[in-house]
Design a protein around this motif. Structure first.
Motif, PDB file in Angstrom:
ATOM      1  N   GLN A   1      -5.581  -0.532   6.325  1.00 17.32           N
ATOM      2  CA  GLN A   1      -5.760  -1.295   7.671  1.00 17.32           C
ATOM      3  C   GLN A   1      -5.275  -2.744   7.645  1.00 17.32           C
ATOM      4  OE1 GLN A   1      -6.872   0.477  10.278  1.00 17.32           O
ATOM      5  NE2 GLN A   1      -6.724  -1.616  11.348  1.00 17.32           N
ATOM      6  N   ARG A   2      -5.329  -3.175   6.632  1.00 19.16           N
ATOM      7  CA  ARG A   2      -5.124  -4.760   6.492  1.00 19.16           C
ATOM      8  C   ARG A   2      -3.454  -4.744   6.410  1.00 19.16           C
ATOM      9  NH1 ARG A   2      -7.746  -8.886   2.143  1.00 19.16           N
ATOM     10  NH2 ARG A   2      -6.284 -10.155   3.483  1.00 19.16           N
TER      11      ARG A   2
ATOM     12  N   VAL B   1       0.845  -1.209  -0.182  1.00 18.93           N
ATOM     13  CA  VAL B   1       0.086  -0.132  -0.007  1.00 18.93           C
ATOM     14  C   VAL B   1       0.872   1.145   0.063  1.00 18.93           C
ATOM     15  CG1 VAL B   1      -1.864   1.175   0.934  1.00 18.93           C
ATOM     16  CG2 VAL B   1      -1.699  -1.393   1.291  1.00 18.93           C
ATOM     17  N   ILE B   2       0.815   2.072  -0.996  1.00 16.05           N
ATOM     18  CA  ILE B   2       1.841   3.181  -1.097  1.00 16.05           C
ATOM     19  C   ILE B   2       0.796   4.538  -1.314  1.00 16.05           C
ATOM     20  CG2 ILE B   2       3.788   4.266  -2.407  1.00 16.05           C
ATOM     21  CD1 ILE B   2       4.005   1.290  -3.520  1.00 16.05           C
TER      22      ILE B   2
ATOM     23  N   GLY C   1      -7.554  -7.948  -2.292  1.00 15.12           N
ATOM     24  CA  GLY C   1      -8.148  -7.906  -0.732  1.00 15.12           C
ATOM     25  C   GLY C   1      -9.017  -6.735  -0.410  1.00 15.12           C
ATOM     26  N   ALA C   2      -9.157  -5.655  -1.145  1.00 11.38           N
ATOM     27  CA  ALA C   2      -9.520  -4.353  -0.730  1.00 11.38           C
ATOM     28  C   ALA C   2     -10.535  -3.771  -1.950  1.00 11.38           C
ATOM     29  CB  ALA C   2      -8.540  -3.459  -0.472  1.00 11.38           C
ATOM     30  N   PRO C   3     -11.316  -2.848  -1.845  1.00  7.44           N
ATOM     31  CA  PRO C   3     -12.313  -2.347  -2.812  1.00  7.44           C
ATOM     32  C   PRO C   3     -11.272  -1.515  -3.502  1.00  7.44           C
ATOM     33  CG  PRO C   3     -12.892  -1.460  -0.767  1.00  7.44           C
ATOM     34  CD  PRO C   3     -12.066  -2.457  -0.409  1.00  7.44           C
ATOM     35  N   THR C   4     -11.520  -1.442  -4.965  1.00  8.30           N
ATOM     36  CA  THR C   4     -10.551  -0.475  -5.693  1.00  8.30           C
ATOM     37  C   THR C   4     -11.292   0.569  -6.212  1.00  8.30           C
ATOM     38  OG1 THR C   4     -10.467  -2.382  -7.155  1.00  8.30           O
ATOM     39  CG2 THR C   4      -8.507  -1.991  -6.058  1.00  8.30           C
TER      40      THR C   4
ATOM     41  N   ILE D   1      -9.579   4.205  -1.745  1.00  5.11           N
ATOM     42  CA  ILE D   1      -9.731   5.385  -1.137  1.00  5.11           C
ATOM     43  C   ILE D   1     -10.492   5.269   0.099  1.00  5.11           C
ATOM     44  CG2 ILE D   1      -9.733   7.120  -3.309  1.00  5.11           C
ATOM     45  CD1 ILE D   1     -13.014   6.519  -3.569  1.00  5.11           C
ATOM     46  N   THR D   2     -10.784   4.073   0.276  1.00  6.48           N
ATOM     47  CA  THR D   2     -11.309   3.683   1.333  1.00  6.48           C
ATOM     48  C   THR D   2     -10.633   3.264   2.769  1.00  6.48           C
ATOM     49  OG1 THR D   2     -11.398   1.413   1.259  1.00  6.48           O
ATOM     50  CG2 THR D   2     -13.206   2.381   0.102  1.00  6.48           C
TER      51      THR D   2
END
Lengths: 513, 176
Positions: A193-194, A154-155, A210-213, A187-188
């Protein structure tokens, strides 16, 4: 006319003569290998053995013959005769035969003066100076246990406003182990968090991010050049978004590390048509997953809502054990759109794909066929030209899964029932397509890789696509990047060869006027 | 005095026989490998495990590198990088390849001292074909052979198909 018929005669004689001299490395084989293999097969790249000179190539002669005859190498999964995508890595029948004849003849080197020159492999960006460079905050060390590893990093972009993106270039830190990368933006804060919840840098996620994009950007496969969106077309990278990269690290017996980065190029002129997404998605038992996928992937906010009116699936997405199971999914399109690319995605039980569109008159457009699905070589395939899908068309996907013991990749032995999910033992049925609202003339625009803008077949620049351009094209037909007279603008799909695929592109544009 | 010497002699013989793995016939495990062949690289982990479990005076592992470009330096570098715990030798002239009938790297040949093979082929069935890596390994061919030998059973000759890089046989003509 005379010189042409003479050269045809010469070719016929050469082919027919049983005592024809065997091909030599310098004259016939070096250009094939240097232009189709060496981008990956050189020191520090993902190709395991360097293939950069005669002795390295001769040392693997029998193996090179084998992997080219079986079309295992160069790696390219879509059926090349079904539909065309840019950057296709394929050898022609003639090239495959040349290699085989050369090996059978004892792989002679020949006259070294005739050896092809090595293409240039850029060490920096292939696109120029990026507007934004995002780098993994720290090196990531793989386990080195011979298992594939899928890690999401995550950057933060720190963008204070939405930016329009023209191109994205992933730069692997350790090209030996980076097998592919998917790129998206969140953007959430979910991905952030993960990452916090895991002790290591990034987090492990097999299926996807593994996250909404909010947006999915073009990903990376080794040896592929980044594609550039045509004028007025691009993605929007939202302000304050986090860039997500899911890196697939190849199975490796040592704990090596990697620190990759991403070059982002912003649009110089404003976007008129933002790239949206549509996708196939299966019907799951709970029905909920489906609606979530719809929301996330079908780009319902762009262009006043998704152009997918409804989706039809012939069966619930369950793949019983000991069965080969085929699903037929149909998207109903309610307005004219132009497709840019397609990204089929399934997991280890996946066996094959066929995706095509039919318009209301029953005309068919082939989009992609993959006979031998390989999770390791998945990728985003950009069409050589926009594919126009008219209102009222249907896009069909026929997907087959092999959940028997005949499938060596089956994650369960003995087989077990599988359904939708993100784990290795779960399955997926996704084919994300990039689209924009159709505009007249779209079908004549060729998509391209690297800088150079839109391709024009008006080779002599007289403002007309005419017979003179055809003659110029024919003169250059058959040339390859290593030939002295090769010129980039005749190689319409930029794959290093001026061949039949370019002819098809040429013919399409020619007939379009 | 004479009796004493005879007695000591037999004690030494008994000790020698009972030491090590207890095998009577020594066996050699030859592993043909290529420094730049990806499946050879892949198997370095498995080979280390098998070596730790089975290697003894009577079960001796040797790595053989038949690639024409192999040199003592490239072999030493490979052995060090992947921490291979057994002797590694070069075979650019293919003496061992021809003697033991190897065609692929990685391929193993288990042979007795007279070089008669009792097993030739793959290490296990991880690879169904090039690029098709089994997620659940179901056949452990080499381990089975080593296990039998360790338990002093001599299995009948078996051959399996190794998946990996074809060993390039000698070049016929270098120049035209």
């Amino acid at each position: 006319m005379r010189p042409i018929s003479l050269s045809i005669l010469a070719i016929l004689l050469a082919v027919a003569s049983p005592h024809a001299k065997p091909p030599t490395f310098s004259e016939h084989v070096s250009s094939i290998i240097y232009n189709n293999c060496t981008s990956c097969h050189r020191n520090g790249e993902i190709g395991p053995m360097p293939l950069t000179n005669y002795s390295e190539i001769a040392a693997y002669a029998d193996m090179i013959k084998h992997v080219t005859e079986t079309q295992y190498m160069p790696p390219w999964k879509p059926d090349y005769n079904y539909s065309q995508h840019i950057g296709a890595r394929t050898l022609t029948k003639t090239e495959i035969n040349t290699i085989a004849n050369w090996v059978n003849a004892g792989f002679p080197q020949g006259d070294i003066a005739l050896e092809a020159s090595m293409p240039e492999f850029p060490t920096g960006s292939v696109l120029g100076t990026p507007d934004l460079v995002l780098t993994m905050a720290e090196p990531f060390t793989i386990r080195g246990d011979n298992e594939d590893q899928y890690q999401v990093f995550v950057i933060p972009t720190h963008l204070t406003e939405d930016r329009e993106v023209e191109a994205v270039e992933f730069r692997p830190g350790n090209s030996r182990i980076v097998h592919h990368a998917l790129i998206g933006a969140d953007i959430t804060g979910t991905a952030r968090q993960r990452d916090l919840e895991t002790p290591e840098y990034g987090y492990e996620s097999f299926g996807a991010f593994g996250a909404p994009t909010a947006v999915v950007l073009p990903g990376y496969t080794p040896g592929a050049k980044p594609s550039i969106y045509p004028k007025g077309v691009g993605h929007i990278l939202p302000k304050n978004s986090d860039l997500l990269i899911q890196v697939h690290y190849a199975p490796w017996p040592l704990a090596e590390s990697d620190q990759s980065s991403i070059n982002i190029f912003f649009k110089k002129e404003p976007i008129e048509r933002e790239v949206g997404f549509i996708s196939f998605a299966p019907l799951t038992t709970d029905g909920k997953t489906l609606s979530r996928i719809f929301r996330v992937l079908l780009g319902e906010e762009r262009h006043g809502g998704t152009p997918v009116e409804k989706i039809r699936i012939n069966d619930i997405f369950i793949i019983p054990k000991d069965r080969v199971k085929t699903f037929h999914t149909t998207l109903f399109i309610n307005r004219d759109i132009s497709l840019l690319s397609i990204y089929p995605h399934m997991h280890l039980l996946g066996k094959s794909w066929e995706i095509y569109a039919t318009d209301p008159q029953g005309n068919r457009t082939n989009l992609i066929r993959i006979e031998d699905w390989d999770f390791n070589w998945q990728g985003n395939y950009t069409f050589t030209q926009y594919q126009k899908i008219t209102a009222g068309s249907q896009i069909h996907a026929i997907t087959t899964y092999d959940n028997t013991t005949n499938n060596p990749l089956n994650p369960n032995s003995p087989p077990r029932q599988s359904t939708w999910g993100e784990k290795t033992t779960d399955e997926m049925l996704l084919a994300v397509m990039e689209y924009i609202p159709y505009r007249p003339g779209d079908e004549n625009i060729a998509l391209t890789v690297g800088r150079g803008g839109e391709i024009s077949i008006d080779f002599n620049g007289n403002g007309q696509k005419d017979f003179a351009d055809f003659l110029l094209f024919v003169q250059n037909f058959g040339l390859t990047r290593s030939d002295a007279s090769y010129q980039r603008h005749f190689d319409l799909n930029g794959d290093g060869h001026i061949n039949f695929t370019d002819f098809i592109i040429f013919a399409n544009q020619f007939s379009a006027g | 005095m004479h009796k004493m010497i005879t007695k000591i002699f037999w004690i030494v013989v008994a000790l020698l026989l009972s030491s090590g793995s207890g095998l009577c016939t020594p066996y050699k495990i030859y592993i043909f490998m290529g420094e730049t062949c990806p499946i050879s690289r892949h198997y370095t982990l498995t080979l280390k495990e098998l070596h730790a479990q089975y290697a003894s005076e009577k079960l001796e592992f040797t790595g053989i590198f038949p690639n024409r470009l192999s040199t003592p330096a490239t072999i030493a570098a490979f052995k060090e990088k992947y921490a291979l715990p057994f002797t590694c030798i070069g075979d650019a002239t293919h003496t061992w390849v021809n003697r033991l009938g190897a065609t692929i790297t990685p391929e193993v040949v288990v042979a007795d001292t007279s070089h008669t093979a009792i097993y030739r082929g793959r290490i296990d069935n991880t690879f169904a074909s090039l690029g098709k890596r089994r997620r659940v390994i179901t056949e452990h061919d080499l381990a089975d052979v080593l296990n039998a030998l360790k338990n002093e059973k001599t299995p009948a000759f078996r051959q399996t198909r190794a998946i990996g890089c074809i060993i390039t046989s000698g070049q016929k003509t270098k120049q035209e």
